[in-house]
Structures are given as C-alpha cells and as structure tokens.
Design a protein around this motif. Sequence first.
Motif, PDB file in Angstrom:
ATOM      1  N   UNK A   1     -29.499  38.253  25.985  1.00  0.00           N
ATOM      2  CA  UNK A   1     -29.854  36.879  26.331  1.00  0.00           C
ATOM      3  C   UNK A   1     -31.306  36.723  26.749  1.00  0.00           C
ATOM      4  N   UNK A   2     -31.955  37.820  27.084  1.00  0.00           N
ATOM      5  CA  UNK A   2     -33.361  37.776  27.504  1.00  0.00           C
ATOM      6  C   UNK A   2     -34.303  38.189  26.380  1.00  0.00           C
ATOM      7  N   UNK A   3     -33.746  38.518  25.205  1.00  0.00           N
ATOM      8  CA  UNK A   3     -34.564  38.924  24.066  1.00  0.00           C
ATOM      9  C   UNK A   3     -34.388  37.906  22.948  1.00  0.00           C
ATOM     10  N   UNK A   4     -35.070  38.134  21.852  1.00  0.00           N
ATOM     11  CA  UNK A   4     -34.919  37.276  20.682  1.00  0.00           C
ATOM     12  C   UNK A   4     -33.481  37.407  20.181  1.00  0.00           C
ATOM     13  N   UNK A   5     -32.758  36.301  20.175  1.00  0.00           N
ATOM     14  CA  UNK A   5     -31.364  36.323  19.756  1.00  0.00           C
ATOM     15  C   UNK A   5     -30.966  34.956  19.206  1.00  0.00           C
ATOM     16  N   UNK A   6     -29.825  34.912  18.559  1.00  0.00           N
ATOM     17  CA  UNK A   6     -29.277  33.668  18.044  1.00  0.00           C
ATOM     18  C   UNK A   6     -27.789  33.656  18.363  1.00  0.00           C
ATOM     19  N   UNK A   7     -27.347  32.612  19.041  1.00  0.00           N
ATOM     20  CA  UNK A   7     -25.915  32.467  19.343  1.00  0.00           C
ATOM     21  C   UNK A   7     -25.264  31.748  18.165  1.00  0.00           C
ATOM     22  N   UNK A   8     -24.198  32.351  17.639  1.00  0.00           N
ATOM     23  CA  UNK A   8     -23.461  31.778  16.514  1.00  0.00           C
ATOM     24  C   UNK A   8     -22.072  31.419  17.023  1.00  0.00           C
ATOM     25  N   UNK A   9     -21.755  30.116  17.073  1.00  0.00           N
ATOM     26  CA  UNK A   9     -20.496  29.662  17.675  1.00  0.00           C
ATOM     27  C   UNK A   9     -19.277  29.807  16.749  1.00  0.00           C
ATOM     28  N   UNK A  10     -18.900  31.043  16.453  1.00  0.00           N
ATOM     29  CA  UNK A  10     -17.734  31.279  15.603  1.00  0.00           C
ATOM     30  C   UNK A  10     -16.457  30.980  16.378  1.00  0.00           C
ATOM     31  N   UNK A  11     -15.479  30.446  15.683  1.00  0.00           N
ATOM     32  CA  UNK A  11     -14.154  30.254  16.267  1.00  0.00           C
ATOM     33  C   UNK A  11     -13.438  31.597  16.253  1.00  0.00           C
ATOM     34  N   UNK A  12     -12.602  31.821  17.232  1.00  0.00           N
ATOM     35  CA  UNK A  12     -11.822  33.053  17.280  1.00  0.00           C
ATOM     36  C   UNK A  12     -10.974  33.164  16.018  1.00  0.00           C
TER      37      UNK A  12
END
Length: 171
Positions: free
Chosen positions: A132-143
């Motif tokens: 979370x403190x580095x270059x990242x991308x959150x991908x909101x996949x469904x379970x």
Amino acid sequence: MARYADPGALEWVESGGGPLIAVPETVLPFWAGADSEELDTDYDRACEVDGYVGLLPVGDSAALVFGDEPASTSFLPDHATFVRWSAANSEAELLAGVPAALETAVWGSEVRWRVPGPVLLFDSAWPGQAAGRTEHLRVPLAAGTYMVQAAYVQPGPETWVGLVRLTRLAS
C-alpha cells in the motif's frame, strides 16, 4: 504510479525488473517478497514462474504472477483484462488496439484462480504489508473462481500488448 497520458488515464504499475504479482488483500501479510530469512524467498518463487502467468500459494489463497517480462501493467474492468504494455508509441495507441487484440488473441493454457475478493497488483519484490505504500493498483475483483488466460498480441505494426483475461466461473 506511472501515468502515460492526461489525468484520468489508466494507472500503470511497473516493477524494478522482476515479475509483477496480484495478491488478494486478505493474504497480503503472508507475502514476504524479497524480505525473507528463507533461502528461497517469495520473490525467488515468483521469478521461477515459467510463461506469461502462474499461481503461487500465499496464506490460504494464491497470488497471480505475471511472468515473461516486467512490462508496465494496468487493468481494464470493461474487458476484465490486465493489459501489459510491451510496445506502443502512446497509451492511446496501445488501448486502441486492445479490442482487436482480444478478438485475435491465441490464448495459452489456462489456470484457475480462486480469490476471496479484491487484489493488489505490485512488484513481487515488495512485501505484501508494504504494498500500500509502493506503486500498486487495487483491482476490485468479486470473490470467486476465475479462469485466467494469457496471450501476447501485435494489434498494430508498432504495437505489442500482453493480455491476461479473467473470466469468472459459475459457482
């Protein structure tokens, strides 16, 4: 995160040279990256993945490793596809070629990836707790369980793109 176009364009994740990885948020603390006392670190395991994609156990789940080359990567939710920028003169040129690339792709062997929910895409050398403190991308996949297929496509004379398509399977 790297941006290749005007504000509002895609956010791209890059690595320092090793593979990128998508780890479910619920098991991020179990990914040690290159920071480990073990002889074979999580990062080493990610580097051993052969081909465009592979799965590695993390906690009670699995992480999706993006092998082959450390290309800048983003996610297109409308296509449920990770896009890997291999060659293009601009982001617009790369993205314009995606629909044709998806139609003409020769998909490699598939893997089935079960995720408990959203994942974070980041450089596999980083520990999950630092993602979370580095270059990242959150991908909101469904379970659920996804069929993952990868391809490398040339949709234009100077455009090469890696595609990693996710297809959610019925429960």
